[in-house]
Design an enzyme around this catalytic site. Structure first.
Site, PDB file in Angstrom:
ATOM      1  N   LYS A  61       1.313   4.205  -2.907  1.00 37.49           N
ATOM      2  CA  LYS A  61       1.017   5.615  -2.673  1.00 37.49           C
ATOM      3  C   LYS A  61       2.202   6.510  -3.080  1.00 37.49           C
ATOM      4  CE  LYS A  61      -3.197   6.098  -1.272  1.00 37.49           C
ATOM      5  NZ  LYS A  61      -4.139   6.946  -2.026  1.00 37.49           N
ATOM      6  N   TYR A  93       0.838  -1.199   0.000  1.00 33.42           N
ATOM      7  CA  TYR A  93       0.000   0.000   0.000  1.00 33.42           C
ATOM      8  C   TYR A  93       0.875   1.252   0.000  1.00 33.42           C
ATOM      9  CZ  TYR A  93      -3.080   3.704   1.701  1.00 33.42           C
ATOM     10  OH  TYR A  93      -3.769   4.885   1.840  1.00 33.42           O
TER      11      TYR A  93
END
Length: 325
Positions: A143, A139
């Site tokens: 990002k 994750y």
């Protein structure tokens, strides 16, 4: 003025739609959950069912809108890279491409301060302190790669927000996980729970997004968003659980033991591979062990951001809603 909101059927997205409607905007709510999407529809809100991984769907959704809030993402601490790449990296690229094609006047991208995560105490992190790489989990990696796409689109007037630890009524992540831990095995307690944490009421994030859509000085900038109330971990936990009338169970553990367990579980889940998410990840361990607070002075100065709801008020609202069910 019409604004496209991606991720509109998610936790944050629903609050963003509500805030923008209150500000007088017309909203095109983009998301995958048809039932939730239809529940948002009103005189000022229309629903567009679609997936960020579909370039065509994003292109269609961007037609006829003047601004975009890109809040949609796969947001979890564990999962295969391809899923994060499709939803977060490719999805953001599709939003940027569509914004360029449709000459969008402003794009607000909701990133994440999880990119700052590191095995050390960090107090008053500024926006420019963000690392260029962080492979703690997929994750976070997605990002950072998503943020790195923006310089290639100088013709798209954009702003990046990094809101920290969102919670509130409808939260399916932070407080529910704490409740589950307390009831099942006890909440891991390191350093007597004195490490500082920054949280943000979801309503305040929606406010920051609305401000970013119209702030004159914000174009091309990145902003940390929190409640501006760094609080000791144990104090936050007790505020929530005491309000809910639930017993608080702690499990005092040596930091090195918890860190070793997190690393071992990640290896186990990756190698076997096991379904679901490890009970403890290195990212969660960092949250439990180290202080991390963000400097929001830039958002205050340039966006005019001032949190509308305090941590105490946010927890009280959550407690009140929880008791209804």
């Amino acid at each position: 003025m019409k604004v496209l909101v991606t991720g509109a059927t998610g936790f944050l997205g629903k609050y963003v739609v509500k805030e923008l409607v209150a500000e007088g905007y017309f909203v095109r709510a983009f998301g995958r959950n048809k039932a939730v999407g239809q529940s948002l529809v009103s005189d000022q809100v229309e629903f567009f069912k679609g997936d960020l991984s579909s370039k065509q769907a994003v292109e269609e959704a961007c037609k006829g809108v003047e601004m975009v809030v890109h809040a949609g993402a796969l947001s979890t601490v564990w999962g295969p890279w391809e899923s994060f790449y499709q939803a977060n990296v490719l999805g953001t690229q599709h939003v940027l491409e569509a914004s360029r094609t449709n000459k969008i006047k402003r794009l607000v991208y909701v990133s994440s301060p999880s990119i700052y995560a590191a095995p050390k105490d960090q107090i008053g992190i500024k926006e420019e302190d963000a690392p260029t790489e962080n492979h703690l989990n997929n994750y976070i990696k997605s990002k950072i790669l998503s943020e790195n796409l923006f310089p290639a689109y100088p013709d798209v007037p954009s702003i990046i927000l990094r809101p920290r630890g969102l919670f509130g009524v409808g939260d399916t992540s932070i407080l529910p996980r704490v409740l589950k831990l307390s009831q099942k095995i006890g909440i891991p307690l390191i350093k007597e729970g004195k490490q500082l944490m920054d949280m943000t009421c979801v309503e305040n994030v929606a406010l920051a997004i609305a401000l970013a859509l119209k702030a004159d000085r914000a174009e091309g900038q990145v902003y940390n968003i929190t409640n501006g109330e760094p609080t000791p971990f144990k104090e936050l936990i007790e505020e929530a659980l005491q309000g809910l009338g639930l017993p608080i169970r702690y499990k005092k553990l040596p930091a090195f033991l918890l860190g070793g367990l997190a690393s071992s579980l990640e290896v186990l889940y990756r190698v076997l591979p096991l379904k679901g998410e490890p009970p403890l990840t290195r990212y969660t361990y960092y949250l439990l062990r180290y202080s991390q607070t963000l400097d929001i002075s830039k958002a205050r100065e340039e966006l005019g951001y001032e949190p509308r709801i305090s941590i105490k008020e946010g927890i009280a609202q959550y407690v009140q809603d929880y008791r209804k069910h």
